[in-house]
Design an enzyme around this catalytic site. Structure first.
Site, PDB file in Angstrom:
ATOM      1  CE1 TYR A   1       3.196 -11.439   6.783  1.00  0.00           C
ATOM      2  CE2 TYR A   1       1.339 -10.645   5.479  1.00  0.00           C
ATOM      3  CZ  TYR A   1       2.159 -11.675   5.898  1.00  0.00           C
ATOM      4  OH  TYR A   1       1.962 -12.949   5.422  1.00  0.00           O
TER       5      TYR A   1
ATOM      6  NE  ARG B   1      -8.838 -12.423  -3.967  1.00  0.00           N
ATOM      7  CZ  ARG B   1      -7.812 -12.781  -4.734  1.00  0.00           C
ATOM      8  NH1 ARG B   1      -7.812 -12.472  -6.016  1.00  0.00           N
ATOM      9  NH2 ARG B   1      -6.777 -13.431  -4.229  1.00  0.00           N
TER      10      ARG B   1
END
Ligand code: D61
Ligand code: MG
Length: 350
Positions: free
Chosen positions: A173, A220
Site C-alpha cells: 500500500y 503518527r
C-alpha cells in the site's frame, strides 16, 4: 506555554529567527510569485494551501524542475482526494480513479462534487492540467505514468475493502501511495539533468524514501485515522501481542495501553528499517536544492518517529514536533555530514 518553550530550547528559537530573516530568501530567489502569469501563481498558491510539509522545499527547487514537481504534487493530491473521499460510492470511485490520468489531456475537465479539505485541486483541475500540458514531454510522461500506476494500486486496495493485514501488504500500500512518488521524483531529477541518470535507475532506494515518510505518517496519525474509520496499521502487529482477539480499534482503550505501546514500538522499528536505503539514496544526490528537498522531509520523519516511540499520546491525540525543531532541521540539512549528525542525534536521544 509556547513562550516557555522559546526559553527551554534556545537553539531552536535562534533557528526560528534565522529562518524568518534569511529562510524566505532562498525560496524567493527561486520562486518569485509576483513575476508569474496568473495560472502559474494559482498553482503555487494551491500548493501552499494543500501542503504544509512540502510547499517550501518544492518552491526552493530550481525553476524548471521545481515547477514540474509542483504540478506532479497537485496532480497526485487531486487523485488522493478522490481516494480519500468517503462520500463517493465505490462504483463511481473505482472508474474515476482508473481513468484519472486521462483527465490530464481533457481541456476543461474538473470535479466539483468533493467536500474534502483539499477539494480546491479538483475544483481547479482544468488549470493544473493546462499547466501540465505545457511541461517538457519527458516530465509529462513521468507524471502521467505515476498517476496511472498509483490509481491502479488504490483500486487494488479499495477492492480488498481497504484492509492492510500483513507487513507485506503494508509495504505494498505504501509503495502505491508514496513509493511511486519517490520513483517518479527520481525520474524527474534525472530528466532535468540536475542529477545523474543512475538516480532514476535505483528504484528500490527511491521506493524506500517514500515508504519511510508514509509509514511515519501512518504511525503518527493512528488516532485521527481510526476516528475517521481508516485502519492503516498492519493487523499482523496485533497477533504479536499474544492476544488473538485484539482489534486495531481496541488499541485506543486505556486498558490495552501496554499492548498498544508494544504494537507502536514494533511499527516504529519496522519504519526504521528503511533508514539505510534513505542514507544511500541521499548520498547520491549532487545538487544542493535537490538535496535539501529530499533530506528535509526524511529528517523531519526521523524526528517524528523518535517522538512517537513508546509515546501513549499516539492513542489519545496528535504527536507533533515543535516549530523550532522543524526550523532547526530546515536550517541544517545542507549536506550528507549534517544529515548523518541529525540522524545520529535522533537515534541516540535519551
Ligand atoms: C523526496 C522528497 C519527497 C518525497 C520523496 C522523496 C518520496 C516520496 C514522497 C515525497 C511522497 C511522500 C508521501 C507522504 C505523505 N503522504 C501523503 O501525502 C498521503 O497521500 C499519498 C498519496 C498522494 C501523494 C501526493 C504527494 C505527496 C508528497 C509529494 C508529492 C506528491 C510530490 C512531490 C513531492 C512531495 C496521505 O495524504 C494525507 C492527506 O490526504 O492529507 C494519505 O492520504 O495517505
Ligand atoms: Mg489517501
Amino acid at each position: 506555554m509556547d513562550v516557555l518553550q522559546y526559553f527551554c530550547h534556545p537553539l531552536e528559537t535562534l533557528a526560528l529567527l534565522k529562518l524568518r530573516w534569511w529562510g524566505c530568501e532562498a525560496v524567493h530567489a527561486k520562486c518569485d510569485m509576483k513575476k508569474m502569469e496568473e495560472d502559474r501563481q494559482l498553482c503555487y498558491s494551491m500548493l501552499k494551501q494543500t501542503s504544509r510539509s512540502f510547499s517550501a522545499v518544492i518552491m526552493a527547487l530550481e525553476s524548471d524542475l521545481g515547477y514540474a514537481v509542483c504540478i506532479f504534487y497537485l496532480v497526485l493530491r487531486a487523485l488522493d482526494t478522490i481516494e480519500d473521499d468517503m462520500s463517493i460510492p465505490l462504483d463511481v470511485k473505482l472508474p474515476l480513479l482508473r481513468s484519472f490520468h486521462k483527465n490530464l489531456h481533457i481541456p476543461g475537465w474538473n470535479y466539483l462534487d468533493s467536500r474534502e479539505k483539499d477539494a480546491v485541486v479538483l475544483n481547479n483541475f482544468h488549470v493544473i492540467s493546462a499547466q501540465f500540458r505545457r511541461l517538457a514531454k519527458g516530465y509529462q510522461d513521468v507524471i502521467s505514468d505515476t498517476c496511472h500506476r498509483m490509481a491502479e494500486g488504490m483500486v487494488v486496495f479499495l477492492e480488498k475493502n481497504s484492509v492492510v493485514d500483513t507487513y507485506q501488504e503494508w509495504d505494498q500500500y505504501c509503495h502505491y501511495v508514496a513509493g511511486l512518488v519517490g520513483i517518479g521524483l527520481s525520474r524527474l531529477f534525472s530528466a532535468s539533468q540536475l542529477e545523474h541518470p543512475a538516480v532514476a535507475e535505483r528504484e528500490h532506494l527511491s521506493n524506500s524514501m517514500g515508504l519511510f515518510l508514509q509509514k511515519t505518517n501512518i504511525i503518527r496519525d493512528f488516532h485521527e485515522d481510526i476516528r475517521d474509520q481508516r485502519r492503516l496499521w498492519p493487523a499482523e502487529v496485533l497477533r504479536h501481542t499474544g492476544n488473538p482477539h485484539l482489534t486495531l480499534d481496541d488499541l485506543l482503550l486505556q486498558d490495552n495501553r501496554p499492548a498498544a505501546l508494544s504494537c507502536l514500538d514494533e511499527l516504529v522499528g519496522n519504519g526504521l528499517t528503511h533508514v539505510p536505503d534513505v542514507m544511500e539514496y541521499l548520498h547520491a544526490i549532487r545538487t544542493p536544492s535537490v538535496f535539501a528537498f529530499c533530506a528535509i522531509p526524511q529528517v523531519m520523519a526521523m524526528a517524528t518517529l523518535e517522538r512517537c516511540f513508546n509515546n501513549p499520546t499516539i492513542f489519545t491525540g496528535k504527536v507533533k514536533i515543535r516549530r523550532g525543531e522543524s526550523a532547526f532541521i530546515i536550517n541544517n540539512c545542507t549536506d550528507m555530514a549534517a544529515v548523518h549528525e541529525l540522524f545520529r542525534f535522533y537515534t541516540n536521544k535519551p
